[in-house]
Scaffold this active site. Sequence first.
Site, PDB file in Angstrom:
ATOM      1  N   CYS A   1      81.922 -60.682  19.882  1.00  0.00           N
ATOM      2  CA  CYS A   1      81.969 -60.596  18.423  1.00  0.00           C
ATOM      3  C   CYS A   1      81.150 -59.375  18.023  1.00  0.00           C
ATOM      4  O   CYS A   1      80.300 -58.924  18.789  1.00  0.00           O
ATOM      5  CB  CYS A   1      81.378 -61.844  17.789  1.00  0.00           C
ATOM      6  SG  CYS A   1      81.710 -61.939  16.012  1.00  0.00           S
TER       7      CYS A   1
ATOM      8  N   CYS B   1      81.846 -59.730  11.257  1.00  0.00           N
ATOM      9  CA  CYS B   1      82.345 -59.855  12.628  1.00  0.00           C
ATOM     10  C   CYS B   1      83.344 -58.762  13.007  1.00  0.00           C
ATOM     11  O   CYS B   1      83.867 -58.760  14.121  1.00  0.00           O
ATOM     12  CB  CYS B   1      82.973 -61.230  12.821  1.00  0.00           C
ATOM     13  SG  CYS B   1      81.792 -62.560  12.526  1.00  0.00           S
TER      14      CYS B   1
ATOM     15  N   LYS C   1      87.449 -72.170  14.487  1.00  0.00           N
ATOM     16  CA  LYS C   1      86.056 -71.923  14.099  1.00  0.00           C
ATOM     17  C   LYS C   1      85.978 -71.924  12.580  1.00  0.00           C
ATOM     18  O   LYS C   1      86.639 -71.126  11.913  1.00  0.00           O
ATOM     19  CB  LYS C   1      85.591 -70.583  14.658  1.00  0.00           C
ATOM     20  CG  LYS C   1      84.181 -70.227  14.221  1.00  0.00           C
ATOM     21  CD  LYS C   1      83.681 -68.973  14.885  1.00  0.00           C
ATOM     22  CE  LYS C   1      82.312 -68.609  14.356  1.00  0.00           C
ATOM     23  NZ  LYS C   1      81.805 -67.375  14.954  1.00  0.00           N
TER      24      LYS C   1
ATOM     25  N   ARG D   1      71.953 -67.590  12.800  1.00  0.00           N
ATOM     26  CA  ARG D   1      71.927 -66.249  12.208  1.00  0.00           C
ATOM     27  C   ARG D   1      70.527 -65.685  12.200  1.00  0.00           C
ATOM     28  O   ARG D   1      70.339 -64.468  12.235  1.00  0.00           O
ATOM     29  CB  ARG D   1      72.573 -66.277  10.830  1.00  0.00           C
ATOM     30  CG  ARG D   1      74.075 -66.565  10.991  1.00  0.00           C
ATOM     31  CD  ARG D   1      74.828 -66.575   9.699  1.00  0.00           C
ATOM     32  NE  ARG D   1      76.219 -66.984   9.966  1.00  0.00           N
ATOM     33  CZ  ARG D   1      77.102 -67.258   9.027  1.00  0.00           C
ATOM     34  NH1 ARG D   1      76.763 -67.160   7.762  1.00  0.00           N
ATOM     35  NH2 ARG D   1      78.320 -67.620   9.358  1.00  0.00           N
TER      36      ARG D   1
ATOM     37  N   ARG E   1      81.694 -65.373   5.420  1.00  0.00           N
ATOM     38  CA  ARG E   1      82.746 -65.221   6.429  1.00  0.00           C
ATOM     39  C   ARG E   1      84.018 -66.004   6.095  1.00  0.00           C
ATOM     40  O   ARG E   1      84.856 -66.225   6.950  1.00  0.00           O
ATOM     41  CB  ARG E   1      82.226 -65.690   7.791  1.00  0.00           C
ATOM     42  CG  ARG E   1      80.966 -64.988   8.268  1.00  0.00           C
ATOM     43  CD  ARG E   1      80.912 -64.972   9.772  1.00  0.00           C
ATOM     44  NE  ARG E   1      79.582 -64.810  10.319  1.00  0.00           N
ATOM     45  CZ  ARG E   1      78.864 -63.695  10.287  1.00  0.00           C
ATOM     46  NH1 ARG E   1      79.332 -62.624   9.681  1.00  0.00           N
ATOM     47  NH2 ARG E   1      77.668 -63.644  10.840  1.00  0.00           N
TER      48      ARG E   1
ATOM     49  N   GLU F   1      96.211 -72.596  14.742  1.00  0.00           N
ATOM     50  CA  GLU F   1      95.348 -71.586  15.363  1.00  0.00           C
ATOM     51  C   GLU F   1      95.330 -71.758  16.884  1.00  0.00           C
ATOM     52  O   GLU F   1      95.433 -70.800  17.645  1.00  0.00           O
ATOM     53  CB  GLU F   1      93.902 -71.719  14.850  1.00  0.00           C
ATOM     54  CG  GLU F   1      93.629 -71.092  13.501  1.00  0.00           C
ATOM     55  CD  GLU F   1      93.440 -69.577  13.590  1.00  0.00           C
ATOM     56  OE1 GLU F   1      93.671 -68.986  14.666  1.00  0.00           O
ATOM     57  OE2 GLU F   1      93.065 -68.989  12.570  1.00  0.00           O
TER      58      GLU F   1
ATOM     59  N   LYS G   1      84.628 -75.521  16.708  1.00  0.00           N
ATOM     60  CA  LYS G   1      83.257 -75.208  16.319  1.00  0.00           C
ATOM     61  C   LYS G   1      83.113 -75.273  14.822  1.00  0.00           C
ATOM     62  O   LYS G   1      83.957 -74.701  14.127  1.00  0.00           O
ATOM     63  CB  LYS G   1      82.936 -73.791  16.814  1.00  0.00           C
ATOM     64  CG  LYS G   1      81.595 -73.276  16.408  1.00  0.00           C
ATOM     65  CD  LYS G   1      81.452 -71.873  16.886  1.00  0.00           C
ATOM     66  CE  LYS G   1      80.147 -71.342  16.350  1.00  0.00           C
ATOM     67  NZ  LYS G   1      80.010 -69.937  16.600  1.00  0.00           N
TER      68      LYS G   1
ATOM     69  N   SER H   1      73.925 -74.456  16.128  1.00  0.00           N
ATOM     70  CA  SER H   1      72.492 -74.359  15.833  1.00  0.00           C
ATOM     71  C   SER H   1      72.021 -75.373  14.790  1.00  0.00           C
ATOM     72  O   SER H   1      71.001 -76.032  14.979  1.00  0.00           O
ATOM     73  CB  SER H   1      72.150 -72.945  15.385  1.00  0.00           C
ATOM     74  OG  SER H   1      72.924 -72.571  14.255  1.00  0.00           O
TER      75      SER H   1
ATOM     76  N   TYR I   1      72.412 -76.168  22.708  1.00  0.00           N
ATOM     77  CA  TYR I   1      71.030 -75.724  22.914  1.00  0.00           C
ATOM     78  C   TYR I   1      70.194 -76.820  23.566  1.00  0.00           C
ATOM     79  O   TYR I   1      69.073 -76.569  23.987  1.00  0.00           O
ATOM     80  CB  TYR I   1      70.418 -75.302  21.563  1.00  0.00           C
ATOM     81  CG  TYR I   1      71.253 -74.230  20.890  1.00  0.00           C
ATOM     82  CD1 TYR I   1      71.107 -72.896  21.243  1.00  0.00           C
ATOM     83  CD2 TYR I   1      72.232 -74.565  19.948  1.00  0.00           C
ATOM     84  CE1 TYR I   1      71.908 -71.916  20.667  1.00  0.00           C
ATOM     85  CE2 TYR I   1      73.032 -73.593  19.363  1.00  0.00           C
ATOM     86  CZ  TYR I   1      72.868 -72.275  19.728  1.00  0.00           C
ATOM     87  OH  TYR I   1      73.668 -71.311  19.166  1.00  0.00           O
TER      88      TYR I   1
HETATM   89  C1  PBG Z   1      79.586 -65.296  15.631  1.00  0.00           C
HETATM   90  C2  PBG Z   1      78.999 -66.556  16.097  1.00  0.00           C
HETATM   91  C3  PBG Z   1      78.302 -67.476  15.332  1.00  0.00           C
HETATM   92  C4  PBG Z   1      77.948 -68.510  16.164  1.00  0.00           C
HETATM   93  C5  PBG Z   1      78.410 -68.220  17.436  1.00  0.00           C
HETATM   94  N1  PBG Z   1      79.081 -66.995  17.371  1.00  0.00           N
HETATM   95  C6  PBG Z   1      77.843 -67.436  13.938  1.00  0.00           C
HETATM   96  C7  PBG Z   1      78.701 -67.113  12.816  1.00  0.00           C
HETATM   97  O1  PBG Z   1      79.931 -67.160  12.872  1.00  0.00           O
HETATM   98  O2  PBG Z   1      78.098 -66.775  11.812  1.00  0.00           O
HETATM   99  C8  PBG Z   1      77.193 -69.728  15.693  1.00  0.00           C
HETATM  100  C9  PBG Z   1      76.582 -70.557  16.724  1.00  0.00           C
HETATM  101  C10 PBG Z   1      75.588 -71.523  16.223  1.00  0.00           C
HETATM  102  O3  PBG Z   1      75.389 -71.750  15.014  1.00  0.00           O
HETATM  103  O4  PBG Z   1      74.940 -72.126  17.078  1.00  0.00           O
HETATM  104  N2  PBG Z   1      79.528 -64.312  16.566  1.00  0.00           N
END
Ligand code: PBG
Length: 323
Positions: free
Chosen positions: A120, A130, A195, A205, A217, A233, A248, A274, A313
């Site tokens: 990304c 992105c 996603k 972030r 986004r 998708e 996700k 996260s 995590y």
């Molecule tokens: C984008 C990306 C994101 C996450 C993984 N790859 C964040 C976003 O789309 O803003 C999020 C992962 C997480 O929150 O643990 N490259």
Amino acid sequence: MSFPITRMRRFRRTPELRALVREARLTPAQLVLPLFVCHGENVERPVASMPGCAQQSVDRLVATAGQAARRGVGSVILFGIPAHKDPLGSEGYADDGIVPRAVRALKSAHPSLVVWADVCLCEYTSHGHCGVLREGYVDNDATLPLLSRAAVAYARAGADVIAPSDMMDGRIAAIRAALDQADRALTPIVSYAAKYASAFYGPFREAAESTPQSGDRRGYQMDPPNVEEALREVALDIEEGADAVMVKPALAYLDVIWRVKERFGLPVAAYNVSGEYSILKAAGERGWLDAERAALEVLTAIRRAGADIILTYHALELAEKLG
Ligand code: PBG
């Protein structure tokens, strides 16, 4: 047959009997630990909103990955923090960028650990989006060649799995073609197919320094109410050559995981993101719940919903409790 002939409690009486009839099983080999890699040496910058996670320089990263491997964690996925950001995210596809360096070090120190590279541009662009910006809008088609270059750079460095998370249309076909042309026909693509534009990415972030400097986004990530669209998708990404697909976030989208697994049958990954991690950590720190038990319950639920692979995590702390 009903009570008293049937007694559901018979198999709940002891831990051994419960293990005998347990349905959803989770092993550390199915877990993928996300890691944040930055430049420098002996650097360890804890992420305040994600207790237990840190940005790490390559040397520290190799040590953490070694710990994970010893505990049986099957994979790690890398997110890079570049030395400099620019509008085109150029360190994201540089052959000597932070991710290729980390991949080379990890593969030489821990050859059997499966190394995933997230693809990304958001960590690398000065605007935090992105892809390439044109008049405030992310330009899909102009972004594809850059993502393809990143995938090739990571695969050449030795990444075992390429995982594009940008949500551009057509990126799986573009990346597949680029990998094949670079003699990487055997490198699998796990597509972040469904996603969603989620509030649960907040702590990431901070960790990846990838907050968009303007807007959000929603112009490229999915709208949370939609599930039929997720199935489209996924179908498109499979057609374009995805070897496995990801949903996700995980917890607020268990129904999506279930429907994708039911309909397509291919390996499904789910990203326990996260925000899902941080809410448990925060509640645990306050003594409001047993965070470790809650985390195990969450991962089990994601597995029960149909995920074969879980990015989390919690992988390091929970690996030894699984099996
Ligand atoms: C984008 C990306 C994101 C996450 C993984 N790859 C964040 C976003 O789309 O803003 C999020 C992962 C997480 O929150 O643990 N490259």
